[in-house]
Design an enzyme around this catalytic site. Structure first.
Site, PDB file in Angstrom:
ATOM      1  N   GLU A 258       6.762  24.628 102.173  1.00 56.60           N
ATOM      2  CA  GLU A 258       5.535  24.304 101.941  1.00 56.60           C
ATOM      3  C   GLU A 258       5.443  25.869 100.915  1.00 56.60           C
ATOM      4  O   GLU A 258       4.395  26.822 102.169  1.00 56.60           O
ATOM      5  CB  GLU A 258       5.099  24.360 102.695  1.00 56.60           C
ATOM      6  CG  GLU A 258       5.586  23.053 103.603  1.00 56.60           C
ATOM      7  CD  GLU A 258       4.631  21.585 102.980  1.00 56.60           C
ATOM      8  OE1 GLU A 258       4.222  22.091 102.010  1.00 56.60           O
ATOM      9  OE2 GLU A 258       5.520  20.314 102.692  1.00 56.60           O
ATOM     10  N   CYS A 297      -4.011  26.625 101.668  1.00 57.41           N
ATOM     11  CA  CYS A 297      -2.977  25.636 101.336  1.00 57.41           C
ATOM     12  C   CYS A 297      -3.723  24.883 100.052  1.00 57.41           C
ATOM     13  O   CYS A 297      -2.855  25.034  99.105  1.00 57.41           O
ATOM     14  CB  CYS A 297      -1.256  25.718 101.700  1.00 57.41           C
ATOM     15  SG  CYS A 297      -1.717  24.024 102.669  1.00 57.41           S
TER      16      CYS A 297
HETATM   17  P1  NAP Z   1       4.017  35.285 104.061  1.00 61.36           P
HETATM   18  O1  NAP Z   1       4.275  36.372 103.946  1.00 61.36           O
HETATM   19  O2  NAP Z   1       5.331  35.067 102.832  1.00 61.36           O
HETATM   20  O3  NAP Z   1       4.340  34.993 105.385  1.00 61.36           O
HETATM   21  C1  NAP Z   1       5.032  33.515 105.811  1.00 61.36           C
HETATM   22  C2  NAP Z   1       5.670  33.859 106.755  1.00 61.36           C
HETATM   23  O4  NAP Z   1       7.309  33.620 106.925  1.00 61.36           O
HETATM   24  C3  NAP Z   1       4.785  34.389 108.099  1.00 61.36           C
HETATM   25  O5  NAP Z   1       5.338  33.476 108.986  1.00 61.36           O
HETATM   26  C4  NAP Z   1       5.926  35.533 108.177  1.00 61.36           C
HETATM   27  O6  NAP Z   1       6.217  36.284 109.057  1.00 61.36           O
HETATM   28  C5  NAP Z   1       6.877  35.218 107.469  1.00 61.36           C
HETATM   29  N1  NAP Z   1       8.095  35.936 106.585  1.00 61.36           N
HETATM   30  C6  NAP Z   1       8.099  37.234 105.503  1.00 61.36           C
HETATM   31  N2  NAP Z   1       9.519  37.681 105.701  1.00 61.36           N
HETATM   32  C7  NAP Z   1      10.338  36.651 106.176  1.00 61.36           C
HETATM   33  C8  NAP Z   1      11.977  37.446 106.052  1.00 61.36           C
HETATM   34  N3  NAP Z   1      12.173  38.459 105.333  1.00 61.36           N
HETATM   35  N4  NAP Z   1      11.909  36.908 106.759  1.00 61.36           N
HETATM   36  C9  NAP Z   1      11.700  36.064 107.571  1.00 61.36           C
HETATM   37  N5  NAP Z   1      10.272  35.101 107.862  1.00 61.36           N
HETATM   38  C10 NAP Z   1       9.943  36.109 107.111  1.00 61.36           C
HETATM   39  O7  NAP Z   1       3.531  34.195 103.469  1.00 61.36           O
HETATM   40  P2  NAP Z   1       1.530  35.008 103.973  1.00 61.36           P
HETATM   41  O8  NAP Z   1       0.701  35.759 103.041  1.00 61.36           O
HETATM   42  O9  NAP Z   1       1.466  34.484 105.216  1.00 61.36           O
HETATM   43  O10 NAP Z   1       1.057  33.534 103.847  1.00 61.36           O
HETATM   44  C11 NAP Z   1       0.509  33.118 103.076  1.00 61.36           C
HETATM   45  C12 NAP Z   1       0.945  32.740 101.607  1.00 61.36           C
HETATM   46  O11 NAP Z   1       0.967  30.802 101.942  1.00 61.36           O
HETATM   47  C13 NAP Z   1      -0.063  32.089 100.668  1.00 61.36           C
HETATM   48  O12 NAP Z   1       0.311  32.241  99.196  1.00 61.36           O
HETATM   49  C14 NAP Z   1      -0.536  30.525 100.887  1.00 61.36           C
HETATM   50  O13 NAP Z   1       0.365  29.894  99.570  1.00 61.36           O
HETATM   51  C15 NAP Z   1       1.099  30.193 101.440  1.00 61.36           C
HETATM   52  N6  NAP Z   1       0.820  28.929 102.327  1.00 61.36           N
HETATM   53  C16 NAP Z   1       1.269  27.677 101.741  1.00 61.36           C
HETATM   54  C17 NAP Z   1       0.598  26.757 102.592  1.00 61.36           C
HETATM   55  C18 NAP Z   1       1.802  24.837 102.089  1.00 61.36           C
HETATM   56  O14 NAP Z   1       1.466  24.479 103.052  1.00 61.36           O
HETATM   57  N7  NAP Z   1       2.019  25.081 100.992  1.00 61.36           N
HETATM   58  C19 NAP Z   1       0.516  27.210 103.806  1.00 61.36           C
HETATM   59  C20 NAP Z   1      -0.593  27.622 103.875  1.00 61.36           C
HETATM   60  C21 NAP Z   1      -0.449  29.257 103.583  1.00 61.36           C
HETATM   61  P3  NAP Z   1       5.449  37.494 108.751  1.00 61.36           P
HETATM   62  O15 NAP Z   1       3.792  37.383 109.120  1.00 61.36           O
HETATM   63  O16 NAP Z   1       5.905  38.923 110.385  1.00 61.36           O
HETATM   64  O17 NAP Z   1       5.743  38.731 108.369  1.00 61.36           O
END
Ligand code: NAP
Length: 672
Positions: A258, A297
């Site tokens: 997602e 999101c």
């Molecule tokens: P993100 O940086 O991609 O992080 C998402 C998750 O992935 C976090 O738990 C993060 O942990 C983890 N993560 C990052 N790098 C990783 C790796 N190399 N290995 C394992 N896990 C890893 O996203 P964000 O900035 O937190 O969230 C915002 C984004 O999420 C926005 O772009 C939004 O569109 C999207 N979003 C989508 C939905 C949906 O349902 N489609 C819902 C909410 C948000 P850490 O925080 O510890 O880095």
């Protein structure tokens, strides 16, 4: 306030990570609220613990027993939710925002526990669809079933819904019988950790069913197998990196994503400022911009309006945005809190600048310092893009904050084509009273959207809104949105199970699924089945009644008694002209009523109530002079209370030639 050192819950123990922990800061004032690390965890050991302890324990439980665990967890979270609300302020969320996250998450458990007990069997195997005939004689048939995967679910969540984000994935996972390892986004992990503590303290989860990682996932991915599932919510960039991990590719590990979504909302082509839908659209647009400070999101990123409406819509949006009080989420007057972090605000500012190259900011100043300078506050920002077909960033760049772009469209086709330029979204809403436009949108844009919400004057009051994913409905979307599906009621449970096609004799299939399959050997009733209590009725226990002739007099009597004097039963000439009947026939309901008369045992006994029929089909007409006979077979049983259970009976009504004239499932509630 001294920052809390967050702990991981690994292999049945709370453990702090090693090394220098990362600092997690308050969104409101930048103070360090928690420290976190997952260094030194044995990630392979955690997966093994889930597979060897949690999985087998969960798989021993039936869907109903797992549903009761969800119920108990929801109750535990409800009892202690005030503590979660208190922590949630530090994420920048107002009370209303936290309600979506915390109560919304608990509500998702509540829906799943109910669905688990109503829609899933009190069993560990789930039947998928009907028996498929594979042979002429019926001795070899097919049936699909779902069984629990035997690995672990790894849930990687985004920062914006630290509670709901965890619970919406956990509910279907636990119901499916799969243990979970939850990894919240670091920024708000303190809230997730607190919720996990409450759930574990409830003492209802088998050991190994739930583990928590607060920090990086180390070498976890290196140890995944085809029996594991990764469910990811976050940015498209992280998703792309994780789903191409060599182990995910090599082992065909299920990866549900997602991710980003440039959701649109369309104002119907027929709407004028006087239409109720105009105000509804404006209200919803402002709500979507400001709830969770736009960090949703599903938030509306693109507002598509008929070209002549763009000025009135802009004016109405600006007037409403003017009333949004931004500030400390603990203040009652505050309508919009802060972004999750200063870093997130910088990211949003950069994205706004990119989108602004496609148009202009018409409301708000992204650079403005608001409330506490150390907090992550930002003004809502409305952009306007006059030439959406020339624009790129407006359709491609997601500013994950209180940001939306207004754009004009020419006609329905143009609106659809623009909406689809999001390249796959979680949700699109349409504010229209025109049902033809609604259908055109579905045909033109359905393939690009996971959910379409139609909101108008008749539904607005009860509408759950553009931005709320409902546990009963699918959440997810194609393309940019990740191509995944979550929730959707029982559908979500099957994402964590394996579908297998079974082939064999009906006797074998029936024994496997614990349900009557036509063609299996039956146990002829030695006493009337209505004399037997729930537990004394074996699957396949069958009563065959005597035959009863249906006379013309019966049909006439039934017609006058019920008032159903339809020509096919009463008018020989008209019925003869009917190509299906070629003469008068008995009422379908007469057949049902007479069938009951044949199989019912009248005296008081364990059958407490008849509460419905399923899958009723009248297969062949019954003419006066023919006779009917009934086979009543125990098909399935579900204990609903300690002293009561539902019995599903297979009912087949045949004529003098042994041909089926009617077939259905009868449901009774029986004393246990
Ligand atoms: P993100 O940086 O991609 O992080 C998402 C998750 O992935 C976090 O738990 C993060 O942990 C983890 N993560 C990052 N790098 C990783 C790796 N190399 N290995 C394992 N896990 C890893 O996203 P964000 O900035 O937190 O969230 C915002 C984004 O999420 C926005 O772009 C939004 O569109 C999207 N979003 C989508 C939905 C949906 O349902 N489609 C819902 C909410 C948000 P850490 O925080 O510890 O880095």
């Amino acid at each position: 306030m001294k920052p809390t050192m967050l702990q991981n819950y690994a292999e049945g123990k709370w453990v702090a990570g090693a090394g220098a922990p990362a600092e997690l800061r308050s969104a409101i004032d930048g103070a360090v609220v928690a420290l976190t690390s997952s260094q030194g965890l044995d990630f392979a050991g955690m997966l093994q613990f889930a597979r060897q302890r949690g999985g087998p324990a969960l798989r021993k439980l039936t869907f109903h027993q797992r549903a009761l665990i969800l119920k108990a967890l929801a109750e535990a979270l409800t009892a202690k939710k005030e503590a979660l609300y208190e922590l949630s302020y530090q994420t920048g969320a107002t009370k209303a925002d936290s309600w979506i996250d915390i109560d919304g998450g608990i509500g998702t458990f509540a829906v799943y526990q109910g669905k688990g007990r109503r829609e899933l069997p009190n069993d560990t195997i789930l039947i998928d669809g009907a028996v498929e005939a594979l042979s002429r004689g019926g001795a070899f048939q097919g049936l699909h079933v779902f069984t629990s995967l035997q690995g672990a679910a790894v849930h990687i969540n985004a920062f914006n819904f630290p509670v709901w984000g965890m619970l919406e994935k956990l509910a279907p996972t636990l119901l499916a019988g799969l243990p979970a390892i939850v990894k919240p986004a670091s920024a708000t992990a303190y809230l997730t950790e607190a919720a996990v503590r409450i759930m574990l303290e409830a003492g209802v989860l088998p050991e190994g069913a739930l583990q928590l990682i607060v920090g990086g996932t180390g070498d976890l991915f290196d140890h995944l197998t085809s029996q594991d599932v990764v469910s990811f919510t976050g940015s498209a960039a992280t998703a792309a990196k994780l789903k191409t991990h060599p182990v995910i590719v090599r082992e065909s590990v299920r990866f549900v994503a997602e991710q980003d979504s440039l959701n649109a909302s369309v104002l119907g082509p027929e709407v004028s400022p006087e239409s109720p839908e105009f105000d509804l659209f404006v209200k919803e647009a402002v709500k979507e911009m400001t709830v969770k400070a736009g960090q949703k999101c599903t938030a509306i990123r693109r507002l598509l309006v008929p070209a002549p409406m763009i000025d009135p819509v802009q004016a109405a949006l600006a007037a409403r945005l003017e009333n949004i009080v931004i500030g400390d989420p603990r203040d009652e007057a505050t309508r919009m809190g802060a972004l999750v972090s200063v870093a997130q605000r910088e990211d949003v500012r950069e994205k706004i600048a990119e989108i602004a190259r496609d148009g202009a900011i018409v409301y708000g100043d992204p650079g403005l310092e608001i409330a506490n300078a150390k907090g992550a506050f930002i003004s809502p920002v409305l952009l306007r893009c006059e030439r959406p077909w020339q624009a790129r960033a407006a359709h491609d760049v997601e500013a994950f904050g209180p940001v939306s772009t207004l754009m004009p469209y020419k006609d329905a086709d143009d609106a659809i084509a623009l909406a689809n330029r999001g390249k796959g979204s979680l949700v699109m809403s349409a504010f229209t009273y025109d049902t033809e436009f609604a259908r055109t949108l579905v045909l033109g844009a359905g393939a690009f959207h996971g959910r379409l919400a139609f909101i108008d004057r008749d539904s607005a009051k009860e509408s759950t809104g553009h931005g709320s994913p409902m546990p009963q409905l699918v959440h997810g979307g194609p393309g940019r949105a990740g191509g995944g599906e979550e929730m959707g009621g029982v559908r979500g449970v099957t994402h964590y199970m394996q579908r297998t096609a079974l082939q064999g004799h009906p006797r074998v299939l029936s024994a496997i699924v614990g349900r009557y399959v036509a063609g299996m050997p039956v146990q002829k009733a030695s006493e009337h089945p209505f004399r037997r209590k729930f537990h004394d009725l074996p699957i396949g226990y069958q009563l065959t009644t005597k035959a009863r002739e249906i006379t013309l007099q019966d049909i006439e009597h039934f017609a006058h008694f019920t008032g159903d004097t339809f020509y096919a039963h009463m008018d020989e000439a008209a019925a003869a002209a009917n190509p299906l009947f070629g003469g008068r026939v008995a009422h379908g309901y007469l057949i049902l009523a007479f069938a009951a008369g044949l199989f019912v045992d009248p005296d008081p006994g364990p059958v407490l109530a008849n509460y419905g029929l399923d899958n009723l089909r009248f297969v062949k007409p019954v003419k006066p002079g023919d006779a009917i006979q009934v086979a009543l077979t125990v098909k399935d049983k579900t204990l609903r209370k300690p002293d009561q259970g539902e019995v599903r009976w297979d009912v087949v009504v045949t004529n003098r030639d042994g041909e089926t004239v009617a077939a259905y499932d009868l449901l009774t509630m029986n004393a246990a």
